[in-house]
Enzyme design. Sequence first.
Site, PDB file in Angstrom:
ATOM      1  N   ARG A  85       0.812  -1.210   0.000  1.00 20.02           N
ATOM      2  CA  ARG A  85       0.000   0.000   0.000  1.00 20.02           C
ATOM      3  C   ARG A  85       0.850   1.267   0.000  1.00 20.02           C
ATOM      4  NH1 ARG A  85      -3.892   0.242  -2.333  1.00 20.02           N
ATOM      5  NH2 ARG A  85      -2.766   1.936  -3.334  1.00 20.02           N
TER       6      ARG A  85
ATOM      7  N   LYS B  76       2.458  24.986  -2.344  1.00 17.32           N
ATOM      8  CA  LYS B  76       1.167  24.357  -2.043  1.00 17.32           C
ATOM      9  C   LYS B  76       1.300  22.846  -2.187  1.00 17.32           C
ATOM     10  CE  LYS B  76      -1.414  28.453  -3.452  1.00 17.32           C
ATOM     11  NZ  LYS B  76      -2.365  29.052  -4.411  1.00 17.32           N
TER      12      LYS B  76
ATOM     13  N   LYS C 192       4.641  39.307  -0.433  1.00 16.77           N
ATOM     14  CA  LYS C 192       3.271  39.185  -0.900  1.00 16.77           C
ATOM     15  C   LYS C 192       2.395  40.272  -0.287  1.00 16.77           C
ATOM     16  CE  LYS C 192       1.793  34.885  -1.338  1.00 16.77           C
ATOM     17  NZ  LYS C 192       1.799  34.685  -2.799  1.00 16.77           N
TER      18      LYS C 192
ATOM     19  N   GLU D 175       5.111  40.451  -5.181  1.00 12.59           N
ATOM     20  CA  GLU D 175       3.819  40.166  -5.801  1.00 12.59           C
ATOM     21  C   GLU D 175       3.108  41.484  -6.089  1.00 12.59           C
ATOM     22  OE1 GLU D 175       0.740  37.039  -4.307  1.00 12.59           O
ATOM     23  OE2 GLU D 175       0.168  38.973  -3.425  1.00 12.59           O
TER      24      GLU D 175
ATOM     25  N   ASP E  77       0.163  38.941 -10.435  1.00 10.06           N
ATOM     26  CA  ASP E  77      -0.796  38.039  -9.813  1.00 10.06           C
ATOM     27  C   ASP E  77      -2.218  38.292 -10.309  1.00 10.06           C
ATOM     28  OD1 ASP E  77      -1.510  35.983  -7.926  1.00 10.06           O
ATOM     29  OD2 ASP E  77      -2.301  37.564  -6.635  1.00 10.06           O
TER      30      ASP E  77
END
Length: 291
Positions: free
Chosen positions: A101, A136, A168, A198, A219
Amino acid sequence: MMFNGYNESLAESIRQWLREDVGSGDITTATTIPQGHESKAVIHAKEAGVVAGMPAAELVFTLVDPALSFKALVRDGQRVEKGEILAEVEGSTHRILTGERLALNLLQRLSGIATKTRAFVDALEGLPTRLVDTRKTTPGHRMLEKYAVRVGGGANHRFGLYDAVMIKDNHIKGAGGITEAVSRSRSSIPHTMKIEVETESLAQVEEALAAGADIIMLDNMEPDLMAEAVRGIKAKSPHVTTEASGNVTLDTVRTIAATGVDVISVGRLTYSFNSLDISLDLNAKKGGGAS
């Protein structure tokens, strides 16, 4: 070396994942299959895709039982068709089933990421724009998932918060503006480290340029606005790298690349993919004693 030399780190992770899955023992196998029973198993693709994670799968079986024989029949990065055999595993039936598995989970997930990445890379064929991933990723699996992106033909963005400055929107708010944020960061980091900012508007692009950003992220801009931003950046500071980000899909990635951006970052490579359907089939080889 696979995974940029992180083999020991991967081995320790696999040991931990095996402990999580096996616990005190595989009770089903122990109560149904005699000790000493041996088998030959085949791992095969149940759908077409790009394979990634073969060395990781092999390492799973090696750590479960060094006596198991693992023979890879394909290599990472190879396109495979439905029904194609990827590997053969031979030895103790108990030990094969113990590792099954976890080995499949890794193969399926990493191959899914590589397959999705290859689709984006294919969509950019003929264009100079570079495709990269983001942070992410699944906690604890970043090394593997970013490896799968490379296998699929993409490249990696920063690995963590430690290896590059990315200013950001919340950093800009906290610092009091782009200029202040870049200035504070520039005064603290080594000269070898780059600063990315950003931006969401042409005004922010102008401010980031004036502040001395090395990379400017555009962005969630519409293609026409993005193309205008890229032209302005390259006219004033051709050395500055431009990056597009935000809701990039297979349907939009080529249009975005046509704006002239140097890099497109795509988070969905590692957070929104379908695992490749891969299975292990056991073929009994010879029996053992009583269970």
